[in-house]
Design a protein around this motif. Structure first.
Motif, PDB file in Angstrom:
ATOM      1  N   LEU A 236       0.801  -1.225   0.000  1.00  0.00           N
ATOM      2  CA  LEU A 236       0.000   0.000   0.000  1.00  0.00           C
ATOM      3  C   LEU A 236       0.836   1.279   0.000  1.00  0.00           C
ATOM      4  CD1 LEU A 236      -2.791  -1.152   2.467  1.00  0.00           C
ATOM      5  CD2 LEU A 236      -3.045  -0.699   0.014  1.00  0.00           C
ATOM      6  N   ARG A 237       2.150   1.158  -0.049  1.00  0.00           N
ATOM      7  CA  ARG A 237       2.984   2.361  -0.072  1.00  0.00           C
ATOM      8  C   ARG A 237       2.642   3.241  -1.286  1.00  0.00           C
ATOM      9  NH1 ARG A 237       9.052   0.012   1.399  1.00  0.00           N
ATOM     10  NH2 ARG A 237       8.605  -0.526   3.589  1.00  0.00           N
ATOM     11  N   GLY A 238       2.577   4.529  -1.038  1.00  0.00           N
ATOM     12  CA  GLY A 238       2.312   5.474  -2.116  1.00  0.00           C
ATOM     13  C   GLY A 238       0.909   5.415  -2.671  1.00  0.00           C
ATOM     14  N   SER A 239      -0.058   4.920  -1.873  1.00  0.00           N
ATOM     15  CA  SER A 239      -1.411   4.711  -2.382  1.00  0.00           C
ATOM     16  C   SER A 239      -2.410   5.793  -1.981  1.00  0.00           C
ATOM     17  CB  SER A 239      -1.963   3.365  -1.874  1.00  0.00           C
ATOM     18  OG  SER A 239      -1.205   2.284  -2.369  1.00  0.00           O
ATOM     19  N   LEU A 259       3.032   5.776   3.155  1.00  0.00           N
ATOM     20  CA  LEU A 259       1.722   5.384   2.643  1.00  0.00           C
ATOM     21  C   LEU A 259       1.156   6.378   1.631  1.00  0.00           C
ATOM     22  CD1 LEU A 259      -0.026   4.126   5.910  1.00  0.00           C
ATOM     23  CD2 LEU A 259       0.642   2.712   3.955  1.00  0.00           C
ATOM     24  N   VAL A 260       1.615   7.649   1.681  1.00  0.00           N
ATOM     25  CA  VAL A 260       0.970   8.654   0.845  1.00  0.00           C
ATOM     26  C   VAL A 260       1.698   8.867  -0.476  1.00  0.00           C
ATOM     27  CG1 VAL A 260      -0.091   9.837   2.787  1.00  0.00           C
ATOM     28  CG2 VAL A 260       2.141  10.596   1.975  1.00  0.00           C
ATOM     29  N   LYS A 261       0.926   9.321  -1.461  1.00  0.00           N
ATOM     30  CA  LYS A 261       1.418   9.603  -2.797  1.00  0.00           C
ATOM     31  C   LYS A 261       2.284  10.872  -2.781  1.00  0.00           C
ATOM     32  CE  LYS A 261      -3.002   8.141  -4.867  1.00  0.00           C
ATOM     33  NZ  LYS A 261      -4.162   8.633  -5.655  1.00  0.00           N
ATOM     34  N   PRO A 262       2.965  11.163  -3.881  1.00  0.00           N
ATOM     35  CA  PRO A 262       3.582  12.476  -4.017  1.00  0.00           C
ATOM     36  C   PRO A 262       2.518  13.568  -3.829  1.00  0.00           C
ATOM     37  CG  PRO A 262       4.403  11.027  -5.722  1.00  0.00           C
ATOM     38  CD  PRO A 262       3.296  10.284  -5.033  1.00  0.00           C
ATOM     39  N   HIS A 263       2.871  14.584  -3.063  1.00  0.00           N
ATOM     40  CA  HIS A 263       1.965  15.682  -2.691  1.00  0.00           C
ATOM     41  C   HIS A 263       0.886  15.245  -1.709  1.00  0.00           C
ATOM     42  CE1 HIS A 263       3.830  18.201  -5.727  1.00  0.00           C
ATOM     43  NE2 HIS A 263       3.585  17.280  -6.652  1.00  0.00           N
ATOM     44  N   GLY A 264       0.904  13.996  -1.268  1.00  0.00           N
ATOM     45  CA  GLY A 264      -0.058  13.541  -0.278  1.00  0.00           C
ATOM     46  C   GLY A 264       0.264  14.089   1.100  1.00  0.00           C
ATOM     47  N   VAL A 265      -0.700  13.957   2.025  1.00  0.00           N
ATOM     48  CA  VAL A 265      -0.547  14.545   3.355  1.00  0.00           C
ATOM     49  C   VAL A 265      -0.822  13.520   4.445  1.00  0.00           C
ATOM     50  CG1 VAL A 265      -2.948  15.374   3.367  1.00  0.00           C
ATOM     51  CG2 VAL A 265      -1.269  16.442   4.887  1.00  0.00           C
ATOM     52  N   VAL A 266       0.013  13.548   5.464  1.00  0.00           N
ATOM     53  CA  VAL A 266      -0.243  12.819   6.699  1.00  0.00           C
ATOM     54  C   VAL A 266      -0.653  13.849   7.745  1.00  0.00           C
ATOM     55  CG1 VAL A 266       0.760  11.467   8.575  1.00  0.00           C
ATOM     56  CG2 VAL A 266       1.368  10.950   6.212  1.00  0.00           C
ATOM     57  N   VAL A 267      -1.850  13.701   8.290  1.00  0.00           N
ATOM     58  CA  VAL A 267      -2.351  14.634   9.298  1.00  0.00           C
ATOM     59  C   VAL A 267      -2.373  13.939  10.647  1.00  0.00           C
ATOM     60  CG1 VAL A 267      -4.187  16.224   9.945  1.00  0.00           C
ATOM     61  CG2 VAL A 267      -3.838  15.653   7.527  1.00  0.00           C
ATOM     62  N   ASN A 268      -1.630  14.484  11.595  1.00  0.00           N
ATOM     63  CA  ASN A 268      -1.537  13.863  12.914  1.00  0.00           C
ATOM     64  C   ASN A 268      -2.500  14.542  13.882  1.00  0.00           C
ATOM     65  OD1 ASN A 268       0.087  11.963  14.670  1.00  0.00           O
ATOM     66  ND2 ASN A 268       0.210  13.856  15.843  1.00  0.00           N
ATOM     67  N   GLY A 281      13.910  13.110   4.128  1.00  0.00           N
ATOM     68  CA  GLY A 281      13.925  12.709   2.731  1.00  0.00           C
ATOM     69  C   GLY A 281      12.584  12.178   2.259  1.00  0.00           C
ATOM     70  N   LEU A 282      11.804  11.605   3.184  1.00  0.00           N
ATOM     71  CA  LEU A 282      10.478  11.111   2.822  1.00  0.00           C
ATOM     72  C   LEU A 282       9.516  12.255   2.527  1.00  0.00           C
ATOM     73  CD1 LEU A 282      10.112   8.214   5.416  1.00  0.00           C
ATOM     74  CD2 LEU A 282      10.449   7.998   2.949  1.00  0.00           C
ATOM     75  N   LEU A 283       9.803  13.440   3.045  1.00  0.00           N
ATOM     76  CA  LEU A 283       9.004  14.616   2.713  1.00  0.00           C
ATOM     77  C   LEU A 283       9.475  15.231   1.404  1.00  0.00           C
ATOM     78  CD1 LEU A 283       8.677  16.544   6.121  1.00  0.00           C
ATOM     79  CD2 LEU A 283       6.920  15.203   4.976  1.00  0.00           C
ATOM     80  N   THR A 284      10.766  15.564   1.346  1.00  0.00           N
ATOM     81  CA  THR A 284      11.275  16.287   0.185  1.00  0.00           C
ATOM     82  C   THR A 284      11.303  15.440  -1.085  1.00  0.00           C
ATOM     83  OG1 THR A 284      13.565  15.710   0.768  1.00  0.00           O
ATOM     84  CG2 THR A 284      12.687  17.764   1.657  1.00  0.00           C
ATOM     85  N   GLY A 285      11.593  14.166  -0.938  1.00  0.00           N
ATOM     86  CA  GLY A 285      11.729  13.312  -2.104  1.00  0.00           C
ATOM     87  C   GLY A 285      10.450  13.137  -2.903  1.00  0.00           C
ATOM     88  N   GLN A 286       9.301  13.209  -2.224  1.00  0.00           N
ATOM     89  CA  GLN A 286       8.015  13.022  -2.893  1.00  0.00           C
ATOM     90  C   GLN A 286       7.091  14.236  -2.713  1.00  0.00           C
ATOM     91  OE1 GLN A 286       6.864   9.911  -4.568  1.00  0.00           O
ATOM     92  NE2 GLN A 286       9.089   9.767  -4.648  1.00  0.00           N
ATOM     93  N   SER A 287       7.649  15.336  -2.220  1.00  0.00           N
ATOM     94  CA  SER A 287       6.861  16.557  -1.956  1.00  0.00           C
ATOM     95  C   SER A 287       5.645  16.258  -1.081  1.00  0.00           C
ATOM     96  CB  SER A 287       6.414  17.216  -3.265  1.00  0.00           C
ATOM     97  OG  SER A 287       7.536  17.696  -3.977  1.00  0.00           O
TER      98      SER A 287
END
Length: 348
Positions: A236-239, A259-268, A281-287
């Protein structure tokens, strides 16, 4: 001034006992309402047990409150005796700063800022006391009108658990064509699932086990995944467009971001006791975006409960007498409640 029965705790290691507190008479633009039900939020527990800093003991907690107005001030124009109303996490703010004018009173930038429903200092200079009581006096601008189709006992948890999950889903665009992951199926998570599904998003729940799978599917999820299932988690990575994390511990930020796509958001939404680390790098690499969220303003809270009425959404609750508050706290910490305890104020 009305004296009302309440349940209060007097120390971090104390227990709730019955007491009497004094509420102020409604001022010109205030109302007094008889509390019918009060939800138990994990924030109540953190505060009562001294886990989030200074506490004004004795503490009467409770910021998920629903009841019926019995007195109104001389200049009240928005409400009348007999109206069904709710109160959430705050009961006052300056009303004039940039955030208040934008309808986000919870972020009031004046000094001292928003006045919270309990463990704050009110306009009368006294510590505020929450919903574990028989009645409360509140400024009319901080009330939410409860639609007739929403039972009061179900409306109470919406004042916090409802708006806390509705707000980020709306803000980040949950809807048709979007894929949403909900981490945790507790008091917040089971509301997030319902809102996400009703907004039209393809919704997946992630839990440590599959014990709550049937509930998750019944509430609108299309899939339910164990976070211990390494193969599914990798698959499910990047889904996902949006991942809403309702838990305070048990899952690293890196795993959520994957788990999130490029430009996706994790809201805590959770607030861990320990500091969290992440691989930038997980933020910058996939925006990707890592965000936080904290309740919503009065206008959006009203929108949320009207949405619940329209779509038949509500919390799954366990109604308890006030004498069981201490036991309920322990059960919440041990994740033994499905999914929100609500105190019947008639038992106070």
């Amino acid at each position: 001034m009305p004296d009302v029965a309440a349940y209060a705790i007097d120390a971090p290691d104390g227990r709730y006992t019955k007491t009497t507190i004094t509420r102020r008479e409604p001022g010109p633009t205030e109302v007094y309402f008889d509390i019918a039900y009060a939800g138990i939020c994990h924030s109540d527990i953190h505060t009562a047990r001294g886990e989030w800093g200074r506490v004004h003991y004795p503490l009467v907690a409770g910021h998920e409150i629903a009841g019926v107005i019995s007195r109104v001030g001389s200049e009240v124009t928005e409400f009348a005796v007999g109206d069904r109303v709710g109160v959430g996490c705050f009961v006052d703010s300056c009303g004039d700063c940039e955030q208040c004018r934008a309808g986000e009173e919870q972020f009031c930038t004046s000094t001292p800022g928003a006045v919270f429903t309990y463990n704050s200092i009110g306009r009368d200079g006294l510590p505020t006391a929450g919903g574990y009581s028989k009645g409360i006096t509140v400024e009319q601008d901080y009330l939410v009108r409860i639609p007739d189709s929403v039972p009061l006992e179900h409306a109470a948890p919406l004042m916090c658990a409802g708006i806390t999950t509705y707000n980020p889903l709306k803000r980040w665009g949950a809807g048709p064509g979007k894929r949403v992951g909900v981490i945790g199926m507790g008091g917040l998570g089971h509301m997030a699932v319902q809102f996400s599904a009703a907004l039209g998003a393809d919704t997946t729940v992630f839990g440590r086990t599959l014990a709550k799978r049937d509930d998750g599917i019944a509430l609108g999820a299309r899939d339910y995944v164990s976070t211990q299932d390494a193969d599914r988690m990798k698959e499910l990575r990047g889904s996902f467009d949006i991942v809403i994390s309702t838990i305070s511990d048990g899952m690293e930020l890196d795993a959520l971001l994957k788990l999130v796509k490029p430009h996706g958001v994790v809201v805590n939404l959770g607030l861990p006791e320990a500091s969290s680390e992440l691989n930038l790098g997980l933020l910058t690499g996939q925006s990707r975006v890592l965000a936080g969220s904290n309740i919503g303003g009065i206008r959006e809270t009203q929108e949320m409960i009207d949405f619940c009425a329209e779509h038949g959404i509500g919390p799954i609750i366990e109604l308890i007498p006030a004498e069981q508050i201490n036991e309920a706290y322990d059960n919440v910490v041990a994740s033994k409640v499905r999914y929100r305890y609500v105190i019947d104020a008639a038992t106070i």
